[in-house]
Design an enzyme around this catalytic site. Structure first.
Site, PDB file in Angstrom:
ATOM      1  N   TYR A  79       4.136   2.951   6.261  1.00 35.23           N
ATOM      2  CA  TYR A  79       2.952   2.927   5.173  1.00 35.23           C
ATOM      3  C   TYR A  79       2.265   1.595   5.559  1.00 35.23           C
ATOM      4  CZ  TYR A  79       0.998   3.124   0.525  1.00 35.23           C
ATOM      5  OH  TYR A  79       0.317   3.148  -0.626  1.00 35.23           O
ATOM      6  N   LEU A 127      -0.166  -3.853  -0.695  1.00 37.32           N
ATOM      7  CA  LEU A 127      -1.008  -2.825  -1.254  1.00 37.32           C
ATOM      8  C   LEU A 127      -0.546  -1.967  -2.399  1.00 37.32           C
ATOM      9  CD1 LEU A 127      -3.207  -1.503   1.826  1.00 37.32           C
ATOM     10  CD2 LEU A 127      -3.890  -3.000  -0.145  1.00 37.32           C
ATOM     11  N   HIS A 174      -3.541  -2.001  -5.644  1.00 38.15           N
ATOM     12  CA  HIS A 174      -4.629  -1.622  -5.070  1.00 38.15           C
ATOM     13  C   HIS A 174      -4.311   0.014  -4.655  1.00 38.15           C
ATOM     14  CE1 HIS A 174      -6.938  -0.066  -1.284  1.00 38.15           C
ATOM     15  NE2 HIS A 174      -7.827  -1.080  -1.605  1.00 38.15           N
ATOM     16  N   ASP A 175      -3.121   0.577  -4.483  1.00 35.64           N
ATOM     17  CA  ASP A 175      -2.835   1.736  -4.337  1.00 35.64           C
ATOM     18  C   ASP A 175      -1.971   2.208  -5.632  1.00 35.64           C
ATOM     19  OD1 ASP A 175      -3.853   1.506  -1.751  1.00 35.64           O
ATOM     20  OD2 ASP A 175      -1.992   1.572  -0.585  1.00 35.64           O
ATOM     21  N   THR A 176      -1.635   1.504  -6.442  1.00 34.74           N
ATOM     22  CA  THR A 176      -1.055   1.796  -7.627  1.00 34.74           C
ATOM     23  C   THR A 176      -1.557   1.803  -8.778  1.00 34.74           C
ATOM     24  OG1 THR A 176       0.161  -0.209  -7.446  1.00 34.74           O
ATOM     25  CG2 THR A 176       1.351   1.623  -6.060  1.00 34.74           C
TER      26      THR A 176
END
Length: 465
Positions: free
Chosen positions: A174, A225, A230-232
């Site tokens: 990731y 992240l 940002h991704d969650t």
């Protein structure tokens, strides 16, 4: 409203929708380490020994200033979080705190350098050596500093991003770390000086520094992240705060009675509203009578700079940190230091539009390119000192003498500051590779520098330097 502004806002709204849709697919929170004080094999980078700090320099209102940044969240969304509601009871809510622009990277650049220099994107940028940052101001007064970047592979990493083991799923990899959220590494005046670059550290270093009671007086902390949202989602951020920050608030090595912690976001998720972000002041240094209260003063990311300058009597950068509309000092610090804020508060019509995206001229904007200029050396900052001027800076090269912005994008060129200078610190010492350009936020493929861009870079550097 001009057509180019409408287009910018529409593009931002589309991007915000895409971000929201992606966040909805995020994984469940898993602690990346046993405790905040623990070194973890989930992080690629091991600790590079304990940070060595200069003797403590007392401040007027606090002795330690810690910033923790999260990502892309509207004020109302953060306010709906039970974790943020609980933290708000323990701190001071800054209800009129604003980011500077969109997307993420220019806000990070602005927070440590006093300007985002027209940066319109999250693309690779390397700001030249003679452009100063808060580091210059701190070191000028011998105040210790560091930046802690979760999931960064090694100290001083200059890579565009880094992909590592996916500890959330225990399967595959990731991309947890990105350069665009690591503001000081973007400035060559920090990243091209070995002893400075190595003070940009990872979270294994954080654990070692904390256990050794070696926390610096100024620090900038970026979760990875997923942990920064940002991704969650805001709930994922809340879970990380419960795991990481809540215990540290009780740890005197992190949070003593002279510590201020600024918890904030880089920008709103929705680009079509003004850039109001949920921001809290926490820490033992917050006056007791302010705990659980709200401050409606108009603040921006530049306020973090001006507040630090006021507290330690620092010089200024002569940029946004001295802009009288944008540089209000945290009110309780202003009261202690004698600084007079501008009086803008609440929902005042004097609050400027701070969500414009991609249309601000500057040296980092290929579409509206202008060269770097010197700071305003006659500006008055909150610290009371003069403007810091870097060695080799042409102080006569000011905004007043600039030509109209040039559209490099139309001729197939990028800003010259998209070129990767080619140095890095994978083994704790500076090493060089062939300079490259990274102009996309989504790929890690082969990088190419057009000849025209290289030539333009050389000419621009010659003019500025």
């Amino acid at each position: 409203m001009p057509q180019f502004v409408r287009c910018a806002l529409l593009a931002g709204s589309t991007l915000a929708f895409a971000t929201s849709a992606f966040a909805a697919l995020a994984q469940s929170f898993q602690p990346p380490a046993l405790t905040p004080e623990s070194i973890s094999t989930n992080y690629t980078g091991q600790s590079n020994n304990t940070l060595q700090n200069s003797p403590l320099v007392p401040g007027k209102a606090f002795d330690r200033f810690i910033q923790i940044w999260f990502e892309n969240t509207d004020y109302a969304t953060a306010a709906s979080s039970s974790v943020f509601q609980n933290l708000t009871k323990q701190g001071l809510l800054l209800s009129q705190f604003y980011a500077m622009t969109h997307p993420s990277e220019p806000n990070y650049i602005a927070a440590v350098g006093g300007d985002f220099f027209g940066q319109p994107s999250d693309d690779f940028r390397a700001i030249p050596q003679n452009i100063s940052t808060v580091v210059d101001l701190l070191e000028d007064k011998n105040i210790s500093w560091a930046s802690y970047q979760e999931s960064m592979p090694y100290d001083g990493c200059t890579l565009f991003n880094y992909t590592s083991f996916d500890y959330l799923t225990n399967n595959g990899t990731y991309t947890y770390y990105v350069r665009k959220h690591n503001p000081l590494i973007i400035y060559d005046s920090v990243s091209n000086v070995t002893e400075r670059a190595l003070r940009i550290r990872n979270f294994n270093d954080f654990a070692v520094d904390l256990n050794a009671s070696a926390m610096p007086q100024w620090s900038f902390i970026t979760p990875n992240l997923v942990d920064d949202g940002h991704d969650t989602t805001i709930d994922f951020i809340g879970n990380w705060l419960t795991f990481w920050l809540m215990p540290l608030l009780q740890d005197d090595k992190f949070n003593n009675n002279r510590t201020i912690i600024l918890l904030t976001f880089d920008e709103t998720e929705t680009y079509t509203i003004n850039n109001q972000i949920y921001t809290l002041v926490l820490g033992g240094g917050l006056p007791k009578h302010l705990v659980g209260t709200t401050d409606d003063t108009f603040y921006t990311h530049y306020s973090a700079l001006s507040t630090v300058q006021a507290n330690w009597g620092l010089k200024s950068l002569g940029r946004g940190d001295t802009n009288n509309t944008l540089n209000n000092v945290l009110e309780f610090v202003a009261n202690t230091t004698g600084w007079k804020n501008n009086g803008i508060s609440g929902n005042s019509s004097a609050i400027p539009l701070l969500n414009l995206t991609g249309n601000i001229p500057g040296p980092l904007n290929g579409e509206f390119y202008i060269p770097f200029t010197a700071p305003n050396t006659s500006a008055v900052g909150a610290g009371g000192g003069p403007v810091f001027v870097a060695d080799g800076l042409n102080t006569s090269f000011t905004v007043a003498g600039l030509p109209a912005p040039v559209n490099l994008t139309a001729s197939g060129q990028d800003t010259p500051w998209a070129a990767n200078p080619g140095y890095d610190y994978p083994n704790g010492t500076q090493t060089f590779t062939t300079p490259t350009t990274q102009s996309s936020t989504s790929g890690t493929g082969k990088l190419v520098v057009p000849i025209a861009t290289l030539l333009f870079t050389v000419l621009s550097m010659a003019c500025m330097l």
